[in-house]
Design an enzyme around this catalytic site. Structure first.
Site, short mmCIF file in Angstrom:
data_model
loop_
_atom_site.label_atom_id
_atom_site.label_comp_id
_atom_site.label_asym_id
_atom_site.label_seq_id
_atom_site.Cartn_x
_atom_site.Cartn_y
_atom_site.Cartn_z
N ASP A 199 47.14 41.24 37.99
CA ASP A 199 46.08 42.18 37.58
C ASP A 199 44.73 41.50 37.42
O ASP A 199 43.91 41.90 36.60
CB ASP A 199 46.44 42.91 36.27
CG ASP A 199 47.81 43.55 36.33
OD1 ASP A 199 48.12 44.13 37.38
OD2 ASP A 199 48.56 43.46 35.34
N HIS A 248 47.73 47.28 43.14
CA HIS A 248 46.33 46.89 43.21
C HIS A 248 45.52 48.17 43.06
O HIS A 248 45.85 49.17 43.68
CB HIS A 248 45.96 46.36 44.59
CG HIS A 248 46.62 45.08 44.94
ND1 HIS A 248 46.56 43.98 44.15
CD2 HIS A 248 47.31 44.73 46.04
CE1 HIS A 248 47.21 43.00 44.74
NE2 HIS A 248 47.68 43.42 45.88
P1 GDP Z 1 45.24 43.24 41.12
O1 GDP Z 1 46.65 43.66 41.05
O2 GDP Z 1 45.05 41.77 40.95
O3 GDP Z 1 44.54 43.76 42.32
O4 GDP Z 1 44.50 43.86 39.86
P2 GDP Z 1 44.49 45.38 39.33
O5 GDP Z 1 44.06 46.27 40.39
O6 GDP Z 1 45.73 45.71 38.62
O7 GDP Z 1 43.42 45.24 38.17
C1 GDP Z 1 42.12 45.01 38.36
C2 GDP Z 1 41.32 46.18 37.80
O8 GDP Z 1 40.03 45.75 37.57
C3 GDP Z 1 41.17 47.32 38.77
O9 GDP Z 1 41.10 48.53 38.04
C4 GDP Z 1 39.87 47.05 39.48
O10 GDP Z 1 39.22 48.21 39.96
C5 GDP Z 1 39.08 46.44 38.38
N1 GDP Z 1 38.12 45.43 38.76
C6 GDP Z 1 38.22 44.44 39.70
N2 GDP Z 1 37.13 43.66 39.65
C7 GDP Z 1 36.34 44.15 38.66
C8 GDP Z 1 35.10 43.74 38.09
O11 GDP Z 1 34.49 42.76 38.49
N3 GDP Z 1 34.63 44.50 37.07
C9 GDP Z 1 35.28 45.58 36.58
N4 GDP Z 1 34.75 46.25 35.56
N5 GDP Z 1 36.46 45.98 37.07
C10 GDP Z 1 36.98 45.26 38.09
#
Ligand code: GDP
Length: 429
Positions: free
Chosen positions: A12, A40
């Site tokens: 995440d 994701h």
């Molecule tokens: P992954 O499994 O590693 O892709 O991560 P997730 O999707 O579970 O969690 C990342 C969350 O953070 C998602 O809701 C993204 O839209 C959000 N996100 C990613 N990068 C950023 C950022 O730089 N700022 C903010 N506020 N949200 C982000």
């Protein structure tokens, strides 16, 4: 060139966003491990999507999306997800599925649920997607490979009989549940065959040619280093390797072709499921960070369950980047920390009265207490900023402090969930 986007923490970290962003310049995006047990979240011009099985490249017309042999392939989930994005206006993506990928069977999901119930309070906090039973079967050599769908019927039926014999003993005597029927399993496999047939490909041969043609290939990891079955917080880990090195195996490419490893680190910590989490915070402090975190709060993309929250952990992240072999670090979700007067960072673990900066094995980790250092906050919204120099000084100090602590170069800073919310930074280390 082949590059990998992988997690340096507990998952995440925002890998989906980084993959989606780098997808613009990629010809092929490959999932190489894991299954539909994590998700994701991606935000782009089509809307907000939670992907569990599809590679994050499916939103581009120019990319080919590949499910590699290392993935736990849940065919109904894959096609449900595919239909879901097409229904929302995304053009039908070009998808290939490895003929060597193995399939998650309905009984894997059943076994996962039954085992979690049996373990009750001592459970692993599984998402009950069948991942552990799936990989157990793969390595016990009783799993079903996509290629087996195309073999002789008699051979397939014989294998089904052999596999369920053992499963039924466990079902009956351990779980007191109804037995599996060979005919049902055969029908299930034939349904999967119908769905997957148009997409089946000898993926390693395809990628070998793509590498030789100079195509840009992106390997997309799921979860993060600390959930790796070998190097993570065993046994509270996942069942397939989350490391970039496994990308070579799970996609079927030569290891020396992976030229860039982008380890994604989140500017604070979050984790799901049970297991040691040294910099964890609780109560109102945790609730506030969870509410403000990510995009719309830190809740599981697959399960919706609230994530455990903590401060950035330099010990775990340094270890996480080292095991990934990070050439670059993408430091994400930095914008979320703008509300804090002071930002604590975990710089060491105190174990039995001694402070260490090395990430220990699980039994010691359980005893570790965080050594925290508070850095001044920047108290403003940094979204929309495009140049590193335009970030507030305290914000740059935070990034540079973390970079020095972890010892790997932060070349990308993500300051918002969108594809273009990214600041590229000159390599310092
Ligand atoms: P992954 O499994 O590693 O892709 O991560 P997730 O999707 O579970 O969690 C990342 C969350 O953070 C998602 O809701 C993204 O839209 C959000 N996100 C990613 N990068 C950023 C950022 O730089 N700022 C903010 N506020 N949200 C982000």
């Amino acid at each position: 060139m082949v590059r990998a986007v992988v997690g340096a923490n507990w998952g995440d970290e925002g890998k989906g966003k980084i993959t989606d962003m780098l997808g613009q310049e990629s010809d092929i995006i490959v999932r190489f491990q894991g299954g539909a047990n994590a998700g994701h979240t991606i935000i782009n011009n089509y809307g907000k999507f939670a992907l569990h099985t599809l590679p994050s490249g499916v939103f581009y017309n120019h990319t080919t999306s590949i499910i590699g042999n290392g993935v736990a392939l849940n065919i109904p989930v894959l096609f449900h997800e595919l239909q879901g994005i097409v229904d929302r206006g995304v053009p039908e993506p070009k998808l290939l599925v490895s003929d060597r990928a193995q399939m998650v069977m309905s009984y894997h999901i059943l076994f996962d649920k039954l085992e979690e119930e049996r373990l009750a309070g001592k459970s692993f906090g599984s998402t009950k997607s069948g991942i552990a039973p799936f990989y157990s079967d793969k390595y016990a050599k009783v799993g079903f490979q996509v290629s087996e769908l195309f073999q002789d019927e008699a051979e397939l039926r014989e294998k089904i009989e052999r596999v369920i014999l053992q499963k039924n003993v466990i079902l009956e005597h351990l779980y007191h549940a109804p037995a599996l029927k060979a005919e049902d399993i055969y029908k299930e496999l034939m349904e999967y065959k119908k769905m997957v047939e148009p997409y089946v490909c000898d993926v390693s041969a395809y990628l070998w040619n793509a590498v030789r043609e100079g195509k840009n290939i992106l390997l997309e990891g799921q979860l993060g280093t600390l959930k790796d079955p070998d190097h993570g917080i065993y046994p509270m880990v996942t069942s397939s390797s989350t490391l970039a090195a496994y990308g070579a195996i799970g996609a079927g490419i030569p290891p020396y072709e992976i030229k860039q490893v982008i380890a994604v680190c989140k500017a604070y910590s979050s984790a799901v499921g049970a297991g040691a989490f040294v910099s964890e915070i609780f109560g109102e402090e945790a609730d506030e960070l969870r509410r403000r975190g990510g995009d719309g709060g830190e809740y599981g993309a697959t399960t919706g369950r609230p994530r455990r929250m903590g401060w950035f952990d330099c010990v775990a992240s340094r270890y996480g980047c080292r095991l990934q072999g990070a050439t670059d670090v993408a430091f994400t979700v930095l914008d979320v920390l703008g509300y804090l007067d002071e930002i604590p960072v975990c710089v060491g673990y105190e174990i039995d009265g001694e402070v260490t900066s090395e990430f220990p094995a699980t039994y010691l980790l359980e005893k570790a207490k965080p050594v925290l250092k508070a850095l001044p906050g920047w108290k403003c919204d940094i979204r929309g900023i495009k140049n590193y120099e335009d970030l507030p000084e305290n914000c740059r100090n935070y990034v540079e402090f973390v970079e020095e602590q972890i010892g790997f170069p932060i070349t990308m800073v993500s300051n918002g969930p969108g594809r273009n919310d990214i600041i590229f930074r000159k390599r310092v280390l």
